[in-house]
Design an enzyme around this catalytic site. Structure first.
Site, short mmCIF file in Angstrom:
data_model
loop_
_atom_site.label_atom_id
_atom_site.label_comp_id
_atom_site.label_asym_id
_atom_site.label_seq_id
_atom_site.Cartn_x
_atom_site.Cartn_y
_atom_site.Cartn_z
N GLY A 45 0.82 -1.21 0.00
CA GLY A 45 0.00 0.00 0.00
C GLY A 45 0.85 1.26 0.00
O GLY A 45 0.52 2.26 -0.64
N CYS A 80 3.95 5.76 18.95
CA CYS A 80 4.53 5.46 17.64
C CYS A 80 5.54 4.34 17.83
O CYS A 80 5.86 3.95 18.94
CB CYS A 80 5.15 6.70 17.02
SG CYS A 80 6.66 7.20 17.78
N1 PLP Z 1 -2.60 3.14 4.15
C1 PLP Z 1 -3.31 2.75 5.22
C2 PLP Z 1 -4.61 3.43 5.51
C3 PLP Z 1 -2.85 1.73 6.03
O1 PLP Z 1 -3.55 1.35 7.09
C4 PLP Z 1 -1.61 1.12 5.72
C5 PLP Z 1 -1.04 0.08 6.60
O2 PLP Z 1 -1.30 0.05 7.78
C6 PLP Z 1 -0.92 1.55 4.57
C7 PLP Z 1 -1.44 2.56 3.82
C8 PLP Z 1 0.38 0.94 4.18
O3 PLP Z 1 0.18 -0.33 3.58
P1 PLP Z 1 1.38 -1.37 3.49
O4 PLP Z 1 1.57 -1.90 4.88
O5 PLP Z 1 0.89 -2.42 2.55
O6 PLP Z 1 2.54 -0.65 2.97
#
Ligand code: PLP
Length: 387
Positions: free
Chosen positions: A71, A324
């Site tokens: 993500g 954090c």
């Molecule tokens: N965006 C949101 C809203 C998320 O909750 C997360 C992960 O917690 C991400 C992006 C990042 O995704 P990834 O862990 O696949 O890089």
């Protein structure tokens, strides 16, 4: 001791059906889908099937899906790619409650010549759409607003947001990492230009994601050096994980209704039980517009980390919205943006469920949590003790 996993917004268990689907791509079909020979080339049709499975879950055309590593990569590519496609220095609009995957790239670009508007939220975590409307200028390269918040589960009104952004002729990216698989999404009805999703939030493994890019949207690639993904994302495809993502998306579509009925009912029972049995507890975020699996609660005058450790001793996994990863007690930027009072921001805990949770899981947590809270309140330096 029972094990209860209530941290599904952090990551999810890989579904057995997903493991089954991906396994042959390690030991039988391990060729490179870009190869000219049959051994590699036959893998390509499986990758294309996975693309179709991902596209189907969100109403996209398969040609609009680019596989990524996560993500975070999808968010980075969407924001940076849109800015660069427009020639660099321009204006970006985002919100103060985005996941760092999107917020950090926006802030990075702001430090490198772009201007940035970070929209605030109210005490329930809601956006002011008039503020969004007035933030847009002819220089706005991209608006990046999440579909649902990973900490509070608050869902932004993405249809209205898309309408506003499209009326202004701007590009809209949405980080839908927490929404995909939990909420019905149809990009034929919601005019989003780009949408990020991540495999490990929907029962695929960690390390695979996708970016939906509506046909005609101009986005530069982040990774250069190969023709894969039609030149939008260079690098040999992670075939087993792409297959896994496809199967996980298919399963998510099949389980969508269960997610919004059974899982939501479990979450609501957990919420009602905690509110009834624990003193001075509040729910963080708009309860009317919230992911069906997420509950974020603030326990006044106690440290979230202490609750988490005591839950962990009992085999219960949840997470804290207040700390954090560095271990400092820096409160969550999301709860701070909402103006959650200092007294409960530090005692905020997120419970996030999945289709694998049961009624017995809820019973187990509700059996233990009041005693944990009572014990911590007794030793809290902030609570008034009888003279
Ligand atoms: N965006 C949101 C809203 C998320 O909750 C997360 C992960 O917690 C991400 C992006 C990042 O995704 P990834 O862990 O696949 O890089």
């Amino acid at each position: 001791m029972r094990n209860v996993y209530f941290d599904n917004n952090a990551t999810t268990m890989v579904a057995p059906e997903v493991i089954e689907a991906m396994t042959p791509f390690f030991d039988e079909l391990w060729g490179n889908p870009s190869s000219m020979h049959t051994f590699g080339g036959q893998v390509k049709k499986h990758v294309e099937h996975a693309r179709l499975q991902v596209a189907s879950l969100i109403g996209a055309d398969p040609s609009e899906i680019v596989f990524t590593s996560c993500g975070t990569e999808s968010d980075n590519m969407a924001v940076r790619g849109a800015v660069e496609a427009r020639g660099g220095h321009s204006h970006i609009v985002t919100t103060r409650v985005e996941h760092p995957a999107a917020l950090s790239v926006c802030r990075y670009l702001a430090n490198h010549g772009c201007t940035l508007t970070e929209l605030g939220v109210d005490s329930q975590g809601r956006l002011d759409l008039d503020e969004l409307r007035s933030s847009l200028t002819s220089d706005t390269a991209v608006v990046s607003i999440m579909w649902a918040n990973n900490e509070t589960g608050v869902i932004f009104p993405i249809d209205e947001i898309a309408k506003i952004v499209k009326e202004a002729g701007r590009i809209l990216h949405t980080d839908a990492v927490q929404a995909v698989g939990k909420l019905p999404i149809d990009v034929r009805k919601t005019p989003i230009d780009m949408l990020s999703l991540s495999g490990h939030k929907l029962h695929a493994p960690k390390g695979v994601g996708a970016l939906y890019i509506r046909k005609g949207t101009r986005v530069n690639p982040l990774l250069l050096g190969g023709h894969q993904e039609k030149g939008k994302r260079a690098g040999t495809e992670n075939v087993p994980y792409i297959i896994a993502l496809g199967r996980a998306c298919e399963l998510a579509g099949e389980h969508m209704e269960e997610q919004s009925v059974r899982v939501e009912a479990l979450r609501d029972r957990l919420e009602a039980g905690i509110l009834q049995t624990c003193p001075s507890v509040t729910v963080n975020g708009d309860r009317q517009h919230r992911l069906p699996n997420t509950l974020d609660v603030g326990f006044k005058h106690i440290e979230g980390e202490s609750i988490l450790l005591m839950l962990d001793d009992l085999g219960i996994a949840a997470s804290s919205g207040s700390a954090c990863t560095s271990g400092s007690l820096e409160p969550s930027h999301v709860l701070r943006a909402m103006g959650v009072p200092f007294t409960s921001v530090h005692g905020s805990i997120r419970f996030s469920l999945s289709r694998y949770n049961t009624d017995e899981d809820i019973d187990y947590v509700l059996e233990h949590i009041p005693r944990i809270v009572e014990r911590l309140l007794e030793i809290s330096p902030f609570t008034e003790k009888p003279a």
